[in-house]
Design an enzyme around this catalytic site. Structure first.
Site, PDB file in Angstrom:
ATOM      1  N   CYS A   1       0.644  -1.259  -0.004  1.00 37.43           N
ATOM      2  CA  CYS A   1       0.195  -0.025   0.082  1.00 37.43           C
ATOM      3  C   CYS A   1       0.857   1.403  -0.118  1.00 37.43           C
ATOM      4  O   CYS A   1       1.673   1.539   0.892  1.00 37.43           O
ATOM      5  CB  CYS A   1      -0.981  -0.020   1.116  1.00 37.43           C
ATOM      6  SG  CYS A   1      -1.853   1.359   1.469  1.00 37.43           S
TER       7      CYS A   1
ATOM      8  N   GLU B   1     -10.211   0.475  -5.905  1.00 35.00           N
ATOM      9  CA  GLU B   1      -9.382  -0.222  -5.202  1.00 35.00           C
ATOM     10  C   GLU B   1     -10.046  -1.709  -4.869  1.00 35.00           C
ATOM     11  O   GLU B   1     -11.083  -1.881  -4.397  1.00 35.00           O
ATOM     12  CB  GLU B   1      -8.911   0.239  -4.091  1.00 35.00           C
ATOM     13  CG  GLU B   1      -8.000   1.184  -4.180  1.00 35.00           C
ATOM     14  CD  GLU B   1      -7.006   1.566  -2.823  1.00 35.00           C
ATOM     15  OE1 GLU B   1      -6.884   0.829  -1.965  1.00 35.00           O
ATOM     16  OE2 GLU B   1      -6.938   2.816  -2.668  1.00 35.00           O
TER      17      GLU B   1
ATOM     18  N   CYS C   1      -4.403   6.244  -4.520  1.00 31.60           N
ATOM     19  CA  CYS C   1      -4.027   5.083  -4.049  1.00 31.60           C
ATOM     20  C   CYS C   1      -2.559   5.107  -4.635  1.00 31.60           C
ATOM     21  O   CYS C   1      -2.259   5.392  -5.805  1.00 31.60           O
ATOM     22  CB  CYS C   1      -4.498   4.165  -5.215  1.00 31.60           C
ATOM     23  SG  CYS C   1      -3.917   2.427  -5.096  1.00 31.60           S
TER      24      CYS C   1
ATOM     25  N   HIS D   1      -2.283  -4.017 -10.435  1.00 30.98           N
ATOM     26  CA  HIS D   1      -3.108  -2.935 -11.185  1.00 30.98           C
ATOM     27  C   HIS D   1      -3.283  -3.140 -12.708  1.00 30.98           C
ATOM     28  O   HIS D   1      -2.646  -3.735 -13.415  1.00 30.98           O
ATOM     29  CB  HIS D   1      -2.311  -1.816 -11.030  1.00 30.98           C
ATOM     30  CG  HIS D   1      -1.965  -1.321  -9.671  1.00 30.98           C
ATOM     31  ND1 HIS D   1      -2.781  -0.522  -8.928  1.00 30.98           N
ATOM     32  CD2 HIS D   1      -1.180  -1.631  -8.782  1.00 30.98           C
ATOM     33  CE1 HIS D   1      -2.435  -0.391  -7.808  1.00 30.98           C
ATOM     34  NE2 HIS D   1      -1.576  -1.117  -7.574  1.00 30.98           N
TER      35      HIS D   1
ATOM     36  N   GLY E   1      -1.244   2.631  -7.107  1.00 35.10           N
ATOM     37  CA  GLY E   1      -1.826   3.013  -8.350  1.00 35.10           C
ATOM     38  C   GLY E   1      -1.322   3.929  -9.284  1.00 35.10           C
ATOM     39  O   GLY E   1      -1.377   3.819 -10.303  1.00 35.10           O
TER      40      GLY E   1
HETATM   41  N1  LIG Z   1      -6.453  -2.205  -2.231  1.00 32.91           N
HETATM   42  C1  LIG Z   1      -5.197  -2.253  -2.240  1.00 32.91           C
HETATM   43  C2  LIG Z   1      -4.259  -1.976  -1.427  1.00 32.91           C
HETATM   44  C3  LIG Z   1      -4.245  -0.765  -0.803  1.00 32.91           C
HETATM   45  C4  LIG Z   1      -3.606   0.207  -1.834  1.00 32.91           C
HETATM   46  C5  LIG Z   1      -3.340   1.730  -1.456  1.00 32.91           C
HETATM   47  N2  LIG Z   1      -4.472   2.354  -1.097  1.00 32.91           N
HETATM   48  C6  LIG Z   1      -2.318   2.539  -2.011  1.00 32.91           C
HETATM   49  O1  LIG Z   1      -2.097   3.548  -1.575  1.00 32.91           O
HETATM   50  O2  LIG Z   1      -1.161   1.769  -2.669  1.00 32.91           O
HETATM   51  C7  LIG Z   1      -5.145  -3.831  -2.750  1.00 32.91           C
HETATM   52  O3  LIG Z   1      -5.820  -4.546  -2.541  1.00 32.91           O
HETATM   53  O4  LIG Z   1      -3.976  -4.257  -3.490  1.00 32.91           O
END
Ligand SMILES: N[C@@H](CCC[C@H](N)C(=O)O)C(=O)O
Length: 280
Positions: free
Chosen positions: A75, A215, A224, A166, A227
């Site tokens: 994250c 997400e 993200c 992603h 992301g």
């Molecule tokens: N939901 C994501 C994990 C969290 C990512 C985050 N918000 C970021 O800032 O990178 C997943 O399940 O991969």
């Protein structure tokens, strides 16, 4: 039982941070994390992050549960918050501190800068289909601008792993994307065996991208970090942007760079303490 926590946010991507340094197992179960993240019946957050003892010679280990209780590998916004939280726990000044953090997505290195921003060495992106993972193409090929059918439409997608998966698609106008309708269809598409995060990217110019994100395990969030890194990598691979760009998210901008020599991605952005509390 009473558990102390601190709430942090990075561009509105918000997390509950827990000092778990006394044990190598997270002190909450995924079911408890779901309750804590609930915005009506709990504290409210996109995820719960635990600071555990460092594995394999690192300073600390980060584990995280999404708001649906699933455990992602990494994250980006969370690791910036974690770095500030650790500096607070250690009672150290936040001037130019650097940590090596073990995550399920590899070892990451956040650096607290004198201007209050945090720069994270996010490592080398993984591009092979088996590394994402996705079945969109043969296991040892890259997925760059491949058509994917979602919601009765063909989208050209590029897939990048920043430790976590992603799927990036470039669009004319992010404001026209019905995120709540199509986001879950990307997330649960059968070509992504471990589900996926999805980024919709509008190219403003070669050094400025606008991004909307859905997400995995958390839905629409304000930002993200992984992301934004994946989006810049996808932008370079598809010829849409340069190796350094600002990525504007609903919660604000992140600065992303993909170095040509070592191929590592660097992310710079804020991390802000919101409040501390005790859960009974
Ligand atoms: N939901 C994501 C994990 C969290 C990512 C985050 N918000 C970021 O800032 O990178 C997943 O399940 O991969």
């Amino acid at each position: 039982m009473a558990i102390e926590f601190t709430k942090y946010q990075g561009l509105g991507n918000d997390f509950i941070l827990i000092d778990n340094r006394a044990s190598s197992q997270p002190m909450l179960t995924p079911q408890e994390a779901i309750k804590w993240c609930d915005r009506h019946f709990g504290i409210g957050a996109d995820g719960v992050i635990f600071v555990l003892p460092g594995l394999e010679g690192t300073d600390y280990t980060m584990r995280i549960f999404n708001s649906d209780g699933s455990e992602p590998e990494m994250c980006g916004n969370g690791i910036r918050c974690l770095a500030k939280f650790i500096a607070d726990l250690e009672g150290r000044s936040t001037q130019s501190l650097r940590y090596r953090i073990h995550t399920l997505g590899g070892v990451m290195s956040p650096e607290l800068r004198p201007d209050g921003q945090v720069t994270v060495d996010m490592g080398v992106p993984r591009l092979l289909a088996k590394e994402i993972p996705t079945t969109l193409t043969a296991a040892s090929e890259k997925v760059i601008n491949q058509p994917l059918e979602v919601a009765g439409k063909s989208w050209n997608v590029t897939c990048v792993s920043m430790g976590n998966p992603h799927c990036i698609t470039f669009v004319e106008d992010v404001a026209a994307i019905p995120l709540a309708e199509i986001g879950p269809q990307f997330e649960h598409h059968s070509v992504f065996p471990q589900r996926t995060n999805t980024e919709f990217i509008q190219v403003v110019n070669r050094n400025y991208l606008k991004m909307l994100v859905w997400e995995r395990g958390a839905g629409a969030t304000m930002a993200c970090g992984t992301g934004a890194c994946a989006a810049l990598v996808a932008g370079v691979l598809t010829g849409n942007c340069d190796r350094q760009a600002t990525v504007e998210l609903p919660g604000g901008p992140l600065e992303i760079q993909w170095s040509e020599v070592e191929q590592r991605v660097y992310m710079t952005g804020p991390a802000v303490k919101v409040f501390t509390g005790t859960w009974y």
